[in-house]
Design a protein around this motif. Sequence first.
Motif, mmCIF file in Angstrom:
data_model
loop_
_atom_site.group_PDB
_atom_site.id
_atom_site.type_symbol
_atom_site.label_atom_id
_atom_site.label_comp_id
_atom_site.label_asym_id
_atom_site.label_seq_id
_atom_site.Cartn_x
_atom_site.Cartn_y
_atom_site.Cartn_z
ATOM 1 N N ARG A 7 -10.947 -16.840 3.917
ATOM 2 C CA ARG A 7 -10.266 -18.105 3.677
ATOM 3 C C ARG A 7 -8.892 -17.874 3.107
ATOM 4 N NH1 ARG A 7 -14.409 -21.179 0.509
ATOM 5 N NH2 ARG A 7 -16.031 -20.966 2.008
ATOM 6 N N LYS A 8 -7.959 -18.682 3.559
ATOM 7 C CA LYS A 8 -6.598 -18.606 3.051
ATOM 8 C C LYS A 8 -6.526 -19.392 1.745
ATOM 9 C CE LYS A 8 -1.947 -19.295 4.802
ATOM 10 N NZ LYS A 8 -1.189 -19.818 5.930
ATOM 11 N N ILE A 9 -6.228 -18.701 0.651
ATOM 12 C CA ILE A 9 -6.122 -19.345 -0.655
ATOM 13 C C ILE A 9 -4.648 -19.496 -0.981
ATOM 14 C CG2 ILE A 9 -6.670 -19.199 -3.112
ATOM 15 C CD1 ILE A 9 -9.147 -19.503 -1.375
ATOM 16 N N HIS A 10 -4.244 -20.693 -1.303
ATOM 17 C CA HIS A 10 -2.863 -20.975 -1.643
ATOM 18 C C HIS A 10 -2.692 -20.914 -3.154
ATOM 19 C CE1 HIS A 10 -2.167 -22.286 2.478
ATOM 20 N NE2 HIS A 10 -3.343 -22.881 2.392
ATOM 21 N N SER A 11 -1.503 -20.504 -3.582
ATOM 22 C CA SER A 11 -1.267 -20.356 -5.026
ATOM 23 C C SER A 11 -1.458 -21.669 -5.761
ATOM 24 C CB SER A 11 0.141 -19.800 -5.279
ATOM 25 O OG SER A 11 1.116 -20.691 -4.794
ATOM 26 N N TRP A 12 -1.089 -22.787 -5.144
ATOM 27 C CA TRP A 12 -1.253 -24.069 -5.823
ATOM 28 C C TRP A 12 -2.715 -24.443 -5.976
ATOM 29 C CZ3 TRP A 12 -3.598 -27.494 -2.607
ATOM 30 C CH2 TRP A 12 -3.425 -27.312 -1.234
ATOM 31 N N VAL A 19 1.476 -29.320 -7.943
ATOM 32 C CA VAL A 19 1.260 -30.135 -6.748
ATOM 33 C C VAL A 19 1.848 -29.404 -5.539
ATOM 34 C CG1 VAL A 19 1.776 -32.352 -5.645
ATOM 35 C CG2 VAL A 19 1.396 -32.257 -8.100
ATOM 36 N N PRO A 20 1.100 -29.342 -4.450
ATOM 37 C CA PRO A 20 1.642 -28.699 -3.249
ATOM 38 C C PRO A 20 2.659 -29.610 -2.557
ATOM 39 C CG PRO A 20 -0.474 -29.655 -2.755
ATOM 40 C CD PRO A 20 -0.241 -29.844 -4.241
ATOM 41 N N SER A 21 3.431 -29.034 -1.674
ATOM 42 C CA SER A 21 4.293 -29.850 -0.828
ATOM 43 C C SER A 21 3.404 -30.483 0.244
ATOM 44 C CB SER A 21 5.375 -28.986 -0.175
ATOM 45 O OG SER A 21 4.787 -28.105 0.778
ATOM 46 N N LEU A 22 3.932 -31.487 0.902
ATOM 47 C CA LEU A 22 3.159 -32.107 1.984
ATOM 48 C C LEU A 22 2.846 -31.082 3.071
ATOM 49 C CD1 LEU A 22 4.720 -35.661 2.467
ATOM 50 C CD2 LEU A 22 2.381 -35.114 1.838
ATOM 51 N N GLU A 23 3.806 -30.198 3.352
ATOM 52 C CA GLU A 23 3.569 -29.179 4.380
ATOM 53 C C GLU A 23 2.431 -28.249 3.973
ATOM 54 O OE1 GLU A 23 6.680 -29.547 2.985
ATOM 55 O OE2 GLU A 23 7.764 -30.531 4.593
ATOM 56 N N GLN A 24 2.425 -27.839 2.704
ATOM 57 C CA GLN A 24 1.353 -26.966 2.221
ATOM 58 C C GLN A 24 0.002 -27.674 2.289
ATOM 59 O OE1 GLN A 24 3.088 -26.262 -1.661
ATOM 60 N NE2 GLN A 24 3.367 -24.082 -1.202
ATOM 61 N N MET A 26 -0.916 -30.200 4.239
ATOM 62 C CA MET A 26 -1.365 -30.385 5.620
ATOM 63 C C MET A 26 -1.833 -29.064 6.229
ATOM 64 S SD MET A 26 1.117 -33.370 7.111
ATOM 65 C CE MET A 26 2.653 -32.675 6.551
ATOM 66 N N ALA A 27 -1.155 -27.967 5.918
ATOM 67 C CA ALA A 27 -1.587 -26.663 6.420
ATOM 68 C C ALA A 27 -2.966 -26.297 5.852
ATOM 69 C CB ALA A 27 -0.559 -25.592 6.062
ATOM 70 N N ALA A 28 -3.159 -26.578 4.578
ATOM 71 C CA ALA A 28 -4.461 -26.295 3.959
ATOM 72 C C ALA A 28 -5.557 -27.168 4.568
ATOM 73 C CB ALA A 28 -4.378 -26.505 2.452
ATOM 74 N N PHE A 29 -5.248 -28.447 4.817
ATOM 75 C CA PHE A 29 -6.217 -29.325 5.487
ATOM 76 C C PHE A 29 -6.558 -28.773 6.870
ATOM 77 C CE2 PHE A 29 -5.444 -33.246 2.788
ATOM 78 C CZ PHE A 29 -6.774 -33.466 2.489
ATOM 79 N N ASP A 30 -5.545 -28.359 7.617
ATOM 80 C CA ASP A 30 -5.784 -27.813 8.951
ATOM 81 C C ASP A 30 -6.663 -26.569 8.893
ATOM 82 O OD1 ASP A 30 -4.305 -29.830 10.145
ATOM 83 O OD2 ASP A 30 -2.474 -28.612 10.333
ATOM 84 N N ASP A 31 -6.378 -25.681 7.919
ATOM 85 C CA ASP A 31 -7.196 -24.472 7.764
ATOM 86 C C ASP A 31 -8.648 -24.835 7.451
ATOM 87 O OD1 ASP A 31 -4.930 -22.941 8.169
ATOM 88 O OD2 ASP A 31 -4.650 -22.452 6.039
ATOM 89 N N SER A 79 7.920 -39.039 8.581
ATOM 90 C CA SER A 79 7.305 -38.177 9.582
ATOM 91 C C SER A 79 6.143 -37.386 8.978
ATOM 92 C CB SER A 79 8.354 -37.221 10.148
ATOM 93 O OG SER A 79 7.758 -36.277 10.995
ATOM 94 N N GLN A 80 6.337 -36.871 7.766
ATOM 95 C CA GLN A 80 5.276 -36.116 7.099
ATOM 96 C C GLN A 80 4.074 -37.005 6.798
ATOM 97 O OE1 GLN A 80 7.600 -34.648 3.828
ATOM 98 N NE2 GLN A 80 7.833 -32.632 4.763
#
Length: 125
Positions: A7-12, A19-24, A26-31, A79-80
């Motif tokens: 699993r990809k673990i993000h620092s946040w 708080v993550p950015s919206l891009e982070q 959404m990427a985590a949701f996709d993963d 858009s985000q």
Amino acid sequence: MLPVTHRKIHSWQLGDEAVPSLEQLMAAFDDAFSANDWAAINRLNDYTRPCVEAAAIASQATSLAAGDRSKAAVMQYESQLRQLLSTYQALQQQCILERDSVAEKLKAAQSARAVSDQYLQHAKL
């Protein structure tokens, strides 16, 4: 679900960032969605509101700093948000499919139990 080691673990997610950015996010949701990891999706859901609020504040500040002539930050934010909405709609559709699948399995189990009970009643005669 993928093993924890893959699993990809993000620092946040570890608390390094508030708080993550919206891009982070959404990427985590996709993963998590790709891995069918509903526990991770549940945890990520807790980040959504603060993330969207932080992005709104950042978008507004960027827009104000650029002046009323520039609406690029607001358009990017919109858009985000549309992408995030699309992610949530996909999650909702998958939840509906999962719910319906579980309901069918429960119906089948209940039917099998009823048949079993009926057999046991007749077997005693």
